[in-house]
Design a protein around this motif. Structure first.
Motif, PDB file in Angstrom:
ATOM      1  N   GLN A   1       4.863  -3.798  -3.163  1.00  0.00           N
ATOM      2  CA  GLN A   1       3.426  -3.823  -3.398  1.00  0.00           C
ATOM      3  C   GLN A   1       2.772  -2.460  -3.199  1.00  0.00           C
ATOM      4  OE1 GLN A   1       2.079  -6.920  -0.809  1.00  0.00           O
ATOM      5  NE2 GLN A   1       3.083  -8.508  -1.993  1.00  0.00           N
ATOM      6  N   VAL A   2       3.508  -1.508  -2.663  1.00  0.00           N
ATOM      7  CA  VAL A   2       2.974  -0.164  -2.457  1.00  0.00           C
ATOM      8  C   VAL A   2       3.947   0.814  -3.080  1.00  0.00           C
ATOM      9  CG1 VAL A   2       2.433   1.614  -0.745  1.00  0.00           C
ATOM     10  CG2 VAL A   2       1.800  -0.740  -0.315  1.00  0.00           C
ATOM     11  N   GLN A   3       3.414   1.685  -3.872  1.00  0.00           N
ATOM     12  CA  GLN A   3       4.241   2.728  -4.457  1.00  0.00           C
ATOM     13  C   GLN A   3       3.913   4.012  -3.712  1.00  0.00           C
ATOM     14  OE1 GLN A   3       3.694   3.114  -8.645  1.00  0.00           O
ATOM     15  NE2 GLN A   3       5.331   4.588  -8.875  1.00  0.00           N
TER      16      GLN A   3
ATOM     17  N   GLU B   1     -15.110   6.892   0.197  1.00  0.00           N
ATOM     18  CA  GLU B   1     -14.744   6.127  -0.999  1.00  0.00           C
ATOM     19  C   GLU B   1     -13.709   6.900  -1.817  1.00  0.00           C
ATOM     20  OE1 GLU B   1     -14.692   5.146  -5.101  1.00  0.00           O
ATOM     21  OE2 GLU B   1     -15.954   6.794  -4.450  1.00  0.00           O
ATOM     22  N   MET B   2     -13.862   8.215  -1.895  1.00  0.00           N
ATOM     23  CA  MET B   2     -12.883   9.049  -2.606  1.00  0.00           C
ATOM     24  C   MET B   2     -11.516   8.952  -1.928  1.00  0.00           C
ATOM     25  SD  MET B   2     -14.995  12.517  -3.425  1.00  0.00           S
ATOM     26  CE  MET B   2     -16.476  12.516  -4.415  1.00  0.00           C
ATOM     27  N   LEU B   3     -11.515   9.030  -0.598  1.00  0.00           N
ATOM     28  CA  LEU B   3     -10.258   8.908   0.139  1.00  0.00           C
ATOM     29  C   LEU B   3      -9.611   7.544  -0.099  1.00  0.00           C
ATOM     30  CD1 LEU B   3     -11.259  10.605   3.506  1.00  0.00           C
ATOM     31  CD2 LEU B   3      -9.599  11.465   1.853  1.00  0.00           C
ATOM     32  N   ASP B   4     -10.428   6.496  -0.153  1.00  0.00           N
ATOM     33  CA  ASP B   4      -9.907   5.151  -0.409  1.00  0.00           C
ATOM     34  C   ASP B   4      -9.283   5.028  -1.795  1.00  0.00           C
ATOM     35  OD1 ASP B   4     -10.559   4.143   2.054  1.00  0.00           O
ATOM     36  OD2 ASP B   4     -12.384   3.127   1.393  1.00  0.00           O
ATOM     37  N   ARG B   5      -9.757   5.823  -2.744  1.00  0.00           N
ATOM     38  CA  ARG B   5      -9.235   5.762  -4.113  1.00  0.00           C
ATOM     39  C   ARG B   5      -7.900   6.487  -4.267  1.00  0.00           C
ATOM     40  NH1 ARG B   5     -14.154   8.051  -7.071  1.00  0.00           N
ATOM     41  NH2 ARG B   5     -12.532   8.841  -8.454  1.00  0.00           N
ATOM     42  N   LEU B   6      -7.506   7.258  -3.267  1.00  0.00           N
ATOM     43  CA  LEU B   6      -6.214   7.933  -3.347  1.00  0.00           C
ATOM     44  C   LEU B   6      -5.097   6.892  -3.340  1.00  0.00           C
ATOM     45  CD1 LEU B   6      -6.605  10.875  -0.798  1.00  0.00           C
ATOM     46  CD2 LEU B   6      -6.444  11.057  -3.287  1.00  0.00           C
ATOM     47  N   PRO B   7      -4.006   7.156  -4.043  1.00  0.00           N
ATOM     48  CA  PRO B   7      -2.849   6.261  -3.945  1.00  0.00           C
ATOM     49  C   PRO B   7      -2.424   6.131  -2.481  1.00  0.00           C
ATOM     50  CG  PRO B   7      -2.551   7.817  -5.739  1.00  0.00           C
ATOM     51  CD  PRO B   7      -3.776   8.260  -4.973  1.00  0.00           C
ATOM     52  N   THR B   8      -1.903   4.985  -2.134  1.00  0.00           N
ATOM     53  CA  THR B   8      -1.577   4.660  -0.746  1.00  0.00           C
ATOM     54  C   THR B   8      -0.727   5.733  -0.059  1.00  0.00           C
ATOM     55  OG1 THR B   8      -1.699   2.320  -1.272  1.00  0.00           O
ATOM     56  CG2 THR B   8      -0.542   2.922   0.757  1.00  0.00           C
ATOM     57  N   GLY B   9       0.328   6.192  -0.717  1.00  0.00           N
ATOM     58  CA  GLY B   9       1.201   7.194  -0.117  1.00  0.00           C
ATOM     59  C   GLY B   9       0.470   8.493   0.170  1.00  0.00           C
ATOM     60  N   TYR B  10      -0.335   8.937  -0.786  1.00  0.00           N
ATOM     61  CA  TYR B  10      -1.097  10.179  -0.602  1.00  0.00           C
ATOM     62  C   TYR B  10      -2.091  10.026   0.533  1.00  0.00           C
ATOM     63  CZ  TYR B  10       0.464  11.671  -5.302  1.00  0.00           C
ATOM     64  OH  TYR B  10       1.189  12.036  -6.397  1.00  0.00           O
ATOM     65  N   ARG B  11      -2.836   8.900   0.532  1.00  0.00           N
ATOM     66  CA  ARG B  11      -3.849   8.662   1.565  1.00  0.00           C
ATOM     67  C   ARG B  11      -3.200   8.607   2.948  1.00  0.00           C
ATOM     68  NH1 ARG B  11      -5.735   4.163  -0.325  1.00  0.00           N
ATOM     69  NH2 ARG B  11      -4.539   2.791   1.037  1.00  0.00           N
ATOM     70  N   THR B  12      -2.043   7.972   3.028  1.00  0.00           N
ATOM     71  CA  THR B  12      -1.356   7.837   4.312  1.00  0.00           C
ATOM     72  C   THR B  12      -0.930   9.198   4.845  1.00  0.00           C
ATOM     73  OG1 THR B  12      -0.588   5.632   3.686  1.00  0.00           O
ATOM     74  CG2 THR B  12       0.577   6.729   5.491  1.00  0.00           C
TER      75      THR B  12
END
Length: 190
Positions: free
Chosen positions: A98-100, A127-138
């Motif tokens: 479910q997460v790439q 909101e911009m940070l939330d829009r990052l793909p999960t891996g990048y945001r993490t």
């Protein structure tokens, strides 16, 4: 307001002693802060509630193991618990497909200069940070907010050190693009 110093020490002692009023006090002091920490990693509202709840349960069931090490040590510990619970959730999601973790983004930013952030409201930046793909945001959260090295991030996420650096670089590129789009679509001042 989160306690520091003697008030923090007293709250910890009361929690160690099983004082139910201390649990309520802890919750009122730390709930919003912990939800904020979890929300840096978890974008979905329902998942965020679950991870927040798991963090609270972990903290309150293991508070007896916590050793006070000076002012701010409780906040540091609960932050670490919330980050670890968030990462545990993300790893579970990744195992279920479910997460790439990696996305293809050009490594070449259009310009070298970062656009200014001063005129962007904090909620828009979040909101911009939330829009990052999960891996990048993490990776970005661990690097920027938790002050982790790429080696530490690689160990925590089970990725290569160069993957951590690459994902941070690509997250920055995406954020720069989002910021430029924000300024391009912002109505002119009158």
């Amino acid at each position: 307001m989160i306690f520091i110093g003697d008030d923090e020490k007293r709250l910890i002692k009361r929690l160690h002693d099983g004082d139910k009023a201390a649990v309520k006090e802890f919750h009122s002091l730390y709930a919003e802060y912990l939800a904020g920490v979890c929300s840096r990693y978890i974008a979905d509202e329902e998942d965020l509630k679950d991870v927040f709840q798991d963090s609270l349960v972990h903290i309150l069931t293991r508070i007896g193991e916590f050793k006070y090490r000076g002012a701010g040590s409780l906040q540091a510990w609960v932050t670490k618990v919330a980050v670890n619970e968030s990462l545990k959730f993300l790893r579970t999601q990744e195992r279920h497909g479910q997460v790439q973790i990696d996305y293809i983004v050009s490594d070449d930013p259009e310009e070298d200069d970062d656009p200014p952030l001063a005129d962007i409201p904090p909620d828009v930046i979040l909101e911009m940070l939330d829009r990052l793909p999960t891996g990048y945001r993490t990776v970005m959260n661990l690097y920027v907010f938790e002050d982790k090295s790429h080696q530490e991030i690689a160990r925590l996420l089970g990725i290569g050190k160069s993957s951590s650096a690459s994902q941070l670089h690509r997250a920055r590129i995406l954020l720069v693009k989002m910021i430029k789009e924000y300024y391009d679509n912002k109505p002119p001042r009158q």
